[in-house]
Design an enzyme around this catalytic site. Structure first.
Site, PDB file in Angstrom:
ATOM      1  N   GLU A 278      98.158  47.788 100.047  1.00 48.52           N
ATOM      2  CA  GLU A 278      99.649  47.480 100.315  1.00 48.52           C
ATOM      3  C   GLU A 278     100.122  47.982 101.532  1.00 48.52           C
ATOM      4  O   GLU A 278     101.022  47.733 102.053  1.00 48.52           O
ATOM      5  CB  GLU A 278     100.298  47.961  99.152  1.00 48.52           C
ATOM      6  CG  GLU A 278     101.131  47.206  98.621  1.00 48.52           C
ATOM      7  CD  GLU A 278     101.938  47.626  97.171  1.00 48.52           C
ATOM      8  OE1 GLU A 278     101.975  46.781  96.395  1.00 48.52           O
ATOM      9  OE2 GLU A 278     102.380  48.791  97.114  1.00 48.52           O
ATOM     10  N   HIS A 299      72.564  49.069  91.855  1.00 48.00           N
ATOM     11  CA  HIS A 299      71.847  48.263  90.920  1.00 48.00           C
ATOM     12  C   HIS A 299      72.362  46.662  90.884  1.00 48.00           C
ATOM     13  O   HIS A 299      71.967  45.877  90.297  1.00 48.00           O
ATOM     14  CB  HIS A 299      71.225  48.722  89.821  1.00 48.00           C
ATOM     15  CG  HIS A 299      70.456  49.578  89.846  1.00 48.00           C
ATOM     16  ND1 HIS A 299      69.139  49.902  89.815  1.00 48.00           N
ATOM     17  CD2 HIS A 299      70.888  51.249  90.309  1.00 48.00           C
ATOM     18  CE1 HIS A 299      68.685  51.060  90.326  1.00 48.00           C
ATOM     19  NE2 HIS A 299      69.718  51.729  90.404  1.00 48.00           N
ATOM     20  N   LYS A 413     106.387  37.006  92.609  1.00 48.36           N
ATOM     21  CA  LYS A 413     107.527  37.074  91.744  1.00 48.36           C
ATOM     22  C   LYS A 413     108.834  36.125  91.776  1.00 48.36           C
ATOM     23  O   LYS A 413     109.176  35.554  90.737  1.00 48.36           O
ATOM     24  CB  LYS A 413     108.379  38.704  92.064  1.00 48.36           C
ATOM     25  CG  LYS A 413     107.587  39.818  91.861  1.00 48.36           C
ATOM     26  CD  LYS A 413     108.353  41.065  91.872  1.00 48.36           C
ATOM     27  CE  LYS A 413     107.488  42.305  92.110  1.00 48.36           C
ATOM     28  NZ  LYS A 413     107.939  43.500  92.627  1.00 48.36           N
TER      29      LYS A 413
END
Ligand code: PA5
Length: 426
Positions: A278, A299, A413
């Protein structure tokens, strides 16, 4: 004291090496408050500010919660939860006697996840710490409405009000208004501290203290660590890390994987990803922060790290002394052919495996930076937090961005509120 080891990256540096002059300039910009976003650099002095009266109040609220509740529901998202979650997973992965269980809500909108939390809560005595600087973030606001309803149904409105602590802005926001009206205890997210830099305020400290973490030790270490890292020289670990990663980015290493050999570090890595992602991912540039959990991911992701596109740099967080020790037992007849390890310490085997991984990745073209702290305790945690925060501010200014805003987070938003039909949304 935390140390940075760049020996595994040196062969990747060109003749110039990390630009410590630029790190020095960025550090000055940060501490003199002359850069973009300077209004949000209050985290530099946050531990010192919190230290006295506020810390006492936080510890006292935490002790009250510990004394009467089996569960604390911490409601928040992003910077309002990842630091506390990271700290608790790292330092208190399993509740000890007298510890309430800390449940984190409001970080998703999944009905199934909510059901899981409700089942975990069951009939237990609980209280709520709702954390939102803006007080308007939809995910935690919805969760708060639901858990508050449960709390009021269980204890009645008057008693429930004594079981809610709101951590929010000092003056503004819906949550602040609700808290004032209902008389909930409140703690403040300071104006000059953004969410992702707020873990050493009540945002992180109250859930941590409620979980049984020594908040005073965290704050005292954070103060000492920030003072030590005020040093203006290439010996400063924050300069070393910031300058090295910016240098490697310019050489085409555009992805940084943060690795740790402690499974309890998982949410610290999530906190780190938010801090750096951010802060630095803007204006079309920025190192992409990713994380891996070793040995497990050796792995699964090991192949990619060793042999995929050579755009990776690797940063490994190491706790130099484990809290526990085991010796490999001897087995009669050596059925699994492991007697060559019998009697050796698991920590020593792990250390040698880590060295083997480091050398393999370096020879595969992945520069390696190591961040070493002594042990997985409050001191180590506070050193890591202050180090990563300071290095983030320096690194962000070195790259030319404002490390303290997050305009990109608003785009979803806007769409979401329009789709949901929020009054006034466009
Ligand atoms: O770092 C940030 O600013 C964000 O992650 C916020 O913390 C997050 O969006 C939650 O915001 P708020 O605390 O206002 O609810």
């Amino acid at each position: 004291m935390l140390k940075v080891d760049l020996s595994g990256a040196k062969s990747f540096f060109d003749a110039a090496g990390p630009d410590y002059a630029a790190a020095a300039a960025a550090h000055r910009t940060l501490t003199e408050g002359t850069g973009a976003g300077a209004d949000f650099t209050g985290w530099l002095g946050l531990p010192q500010r919190v230290k006295n009266e506020e810390l006492k109040q936080i510890v006292s609220a935490a002790n009250r919660i510990r004394g009467r509740s089996e569960v604390l529901v911490v409601i928040g998202i992003g910077g309002s939860y990842l630091g506390a979650k990271g700290a608790i997973e790292l330092l208190r992965p399993r509740p000890q006697a007298g510890d309430p269980k800390i449940i984190f809500a409001g970080n998703s909108m999944s009905p199934d996840a909510l059901q899981g939390l409700l089942e975990e809560l069951g009939e237990k005595d609980f209280e709520i710490n709702v954390i939102s600087k803006s007080g308007t973030t939809l995910e935690p606001a919805l969760a708060f409405r639901m858990f508050r309803g449960l709390l009021e149904a269980k204890y009645g409105a008057e008693k429930a009000a004594k079981r809610i602590v709101a951590t929010t802005d000092a003056h503004r926001g819906v949550l602040k208004g609700m808290a004032d009206e209902a008389g909930w205890e409140t703690f403040v997210v300071p104006d000059d501290v953004g969410g992702r830099f707020s873990v050493l305020s009540a945002v992180g400290l109250l859930p941590m203290a409620a979980a049984g973490i020594d908040a005073t030790a965290v704050i005292e270490t954070a103060i000492a660590s920030l003072a030590a890292m005020d040093q203006r020289s290439p010996e400063n670990p924050a300069w070393q890390y910031a300058a090295a990663r910016q240098h490697l980015y310019r050489l085409g290493k555009s992805i940084e994987i943060l690795a740790c050999y402690e499974p309890t570090f998982r949410y610290m890595a999530e906190w780190w990803k938010q801090l750096y992602g951010e802060s630095e991912g803007k204006n079309g540039i920025g190192i992409y922060p990713a994380s891996v959990e070793y040995n497990a991911d050796l792995h699964s992701m090991g192949q990619y790290v060793q042999d995929g596109p050579r755009t990776l740099m690797e940063t490994v967080v190491t706790f130099e002394n484990s809290l526990n020790e085991f010796n490999v037992p001897f087995s009669m007849g050596d059925p699994d052919s492991l007697n060559y390890l019998a009697g050796r310490k698991l920590s020593e085997i792990s250390r040698l495996a880590q060295e083997a991984v480091k050398q393999a990745h370096i020879s595969g073209g992945v520069p390696n930076m190591e961040i070493k702290v002594e042990r997985r305790d409050e001191v180590g945690f506070a050193e890591l937090v202050t180090f990563f925060e300071l290095a983030c501010g320096i690194s962000g200014y070195m790259s030319g961005v404002n490390p303290f805003d997050q305009p990109g987070v608003e785009a979803y938003k806007k769409n979401m509120f329009k789709l949901l039909g929020k009054p006034g949304a466009q």
